[in-house]
Design a protein around this motif. Structure first.
Motif: not given
Length: 80
Positions: A21-22, A25-26, A28-32
């Motif tokens: 995730c680090r 970052p997408s 977490v930011n661009c996903c469900t």
């Protein structure tokens, strides 16, 4: 490619998920993100029973449906 869907399955246990995730970052930011809880034993057994019963006459496994369901339940729980 507006209909492109990608499914990623990762275990949230340990540092691997946190590190990914680090680095990305997408994730977490661009996903469900869907979290699934453990299924109860009777639900796992029921699903296995329904699926095996659909094929029992075709495959000749009618006498083995219950033992196979118990084995599927055991296998599923052993990887949790």
């Amino acid at each position: 490619c507006e209909n492109l869907h990608i499914v990623l399955a990762m275990s949230p246990i340990g540092a691997g998920f946190r590190n990914r995730c680090r680095m990305f970052p997408s994730l977490v930011n661009c996903c469900t993100i869907d979290w699934f809880n453990a299924w109860p034993e009777d639900a796992l057994f029921s699903v296995a029973h329904v699926k095996l019963e659909e094929k029992c006459t075709e495959c000749g496994i009618a006498q083995y449906v219950d033992p196979l369901c118990k084995m599927a339940l055991s296998i599923h729980q052993s990887v949790e």
